[in-house]
Design a protein around this motif. Sequence first.
Motif, PDB file in Angstrom:
ATOM      1  N   UNK A 122       0.821  -1.222   0.000  1.00  0.00           N
ATOM      2  CA  UNK A 122       0.000   0.000   0.000  1.00  0.00           C
ATOM      3  C   UNK A 122       0.846   1.259   0.000  1.00  0.00           C
ATOM      4  N   UNK A 123       2.088   1.183   0.550  1.00  0.00           N
ATOM      5  CA  UNK A 123       2.927   2.388   0.619  1.00  0.00           C
ATOM      6  C   UNK A 123       3.210   2.962  -0.772  1.00  0.00           C
ATOM      7  N   UNK A 124       3.228   2.106  -1.779  1.00  0.00           N
ATOM      8  CA  UNK A 124       3.425   2.570  -3.151  1.00  0.00           C
ATOM      9  C   UNK A 124       2.329   3.546  -3.564  1.00  0.00           C
ATOM     10  N   UNK A 125       1.074   3.192  -3.269  1.00  0.00           N
ATOM     11  CA  UNK A 125      -0.047   4.060  -3.653  1.00  0.00           C
ATOM     12  C   UNK A 125      -0.108   5.305  -2.784  1.00  0.00           C
ATOM     13  N   UNK A 126       0.325   5.184  -1.526  1.00  0.00           N
ATOM     14  CA  UNK A 126       0.304   6.343  -0.640  1.00  0.00           C
ATOM     15  C   UNK A 126       1.409   7.328  -1.042  1.00  0.00           C
ATOM     16  N   UNK A 127       2.537   6.792  -1.473  1.00  0.00           N
ATOM     17  CA  UNK A 127       3.669   7.633  -1.853  1.00  0.00           C
ATOM     18  C   UNK A 127       3.418   8.383  -3.156  1.00  0.00           C
ATOM     19  N   UNK A 128       2.843   7.697  -4.116  1.00  0.00           N
ATOM     20  CA  UNK A 128       2.719   8.307  -5.449  1.00  0.00           C
ATOM     21  C   UNK A 128       1.475   7.797  -6.175  1.00  0.00           C
ATOM     22  N   UNK A 129       0.330   7.846  -5.491  1.00  0.00           N
ATOM     23  CA  UNK A 129      -0.909   7.283  -6.058  1.00  0.00           C
ATOM     24  C   UNK A 129      -1.268   7.868  -7.409  1.00  0.00           C
ATOM     25  N   UNK A 130      -1.091   9.191  -7.538  1.00  0.00           N
ATOM     26  CA  UNK A 130      -1.498   9.825  -8.803  1.00  0.00           C
ATOM     27  C   UNK A 130      -0.623   9.357  -9.964  1.00  0.00           C
ATOM     28  N   UNK A 131       0.667   9.106  -9.684  1.00  0.00           N
ATOM     29  CA  UNK A 131       1.574   8.671 -10.760  1.00  0.00           C
ATOM     30  C   UNK A 131       1.298   7.206 -11.128  1.00  0.00           C
ATOM     31  N   UNK A 132       1.119   6.385 -10.102  1.00  0.00           N
ATOM     32  CA  UNK A 132       0.880   4.952 -10.338  1.00  0.00           C
ATOM     33  C   UNK A 132      -0.435   4.735 -11.087  1.00  0.00           C
TER      34      UNK A 132
END
Length: 379
Positions: A122-132
Amino acid sequence: MRKIAVIGSTGSIGTQTLDVVMQHPEQFVIEGLAAGSNIDMFVQQVNAFRPKKASIGSKQLAEQVAPLLPADVELYYGEQGLIEVAAGTDADFVLSAIVGSAGLPPTLAAIAEGKTIGIANKETLVTAGHIVTELAKQKGVKLVPVDSEHSAIFQCLNGENLNEVDHITLTASGGAFRDLTRAQLQNVTLEDALKHPNWSMGAKLTIDSATMVNKGLEVIEAHWLFDLPYDKIKVLLHPESIIHSFVEYRDGSIIAQLGTPDMRVPIQYAMTYPARLASASKRLSLAEVGKLHFREMDEERFPCLRLAYECGKIGGTATTVFNAANEVAVARFMSRAIPFMQIETIIEEVLSKHIPVAKADLETIQAADRWARETAALL
Ligand code: NAD
Ligand code: MG
């Protein structure tokens, strides 16, 4: 046969993913495995599953394990190795199950290659949700949730119209300290924090459950996965973790997903979606459970949840910093450098020093992540 790569194969989610693969050898084949530092388990997994590519945390560890692996397995290490395993095999499905924002580069690389992502990290989406999510949309890539709450919401939304959703509710077990007052939290130990009542998970996530940061991360994760505004995402305390989450539609109908707390169920569903396979997991007997309990979330008791909503609404680098500060604070608590309550103080202080950048590009996100880590380490 579905071709799978697992990033974080020796962890709680990683090993349960390989359990699912072993239960259905006719359905899945492992193309890539990547892990951090548990070399004994890594060697065992690579020998058992014989992926085309494998990666371990560092060059030194790679030199140590190389003689113990089959000669035809290509061995990599470090961040580049994670990217190689995530994006450089024939796998069509990548299970992103490392912990922390270190999951961002390999996940982006896998999306760029058009691979379906099972997203536990989940940290991936929290860190850069708009980019992912933007890259996923561009590449026509599906992000299938693995987190139990998000898998539940995903299932409750199947075949429905998102415009007809009134709101969604993520359930929260409350973690190790749900029944303690703030005064009682002053003296809790690392050992206390690592005792989760319902789930057996990696250490970082278990601490995040005790601080309620985890539910905050999950609210932000839900925002990105389901494209819902924050005022349509609610949290409810549910100590039994039987109702994994639910959706309320505009006609007042509520659709929930239930089951025993066993991550192998949402992991398998992500791997087989939209199909379902048999599962060896323990069945839920509601007659046996008898009663379920619910409580409103108390924002004063769990300030990290309030902070997560605030950061989510600001967007951009605010959630990046929330996550990075937490990662460092939790690592310091786990090394016994700070008391439990200082985790939330550190997050709050780092956020108070940060001037968020909206619509940040990847470079800005990574700079904010680094800055938050450096700042949190000094508090
Ligand atoms: P864990 O600590 O048990 O496992 C983490 C795995 O990632 C290990 O294999 C470790 O070696 C590897 N890893 C960590 N950092 C790495 C790095 N820099 N390079 C290479 N490998 C690295 O964690 P977990 O509990 O399995 O959680 C993984 C992710 O899934 C987290 O984001 C967590 O929030 C999420 N998640 C976990 C659960 C659960 O039940 N465990 C449930 C929902 C979501
Ligand atoms: Mg969860």
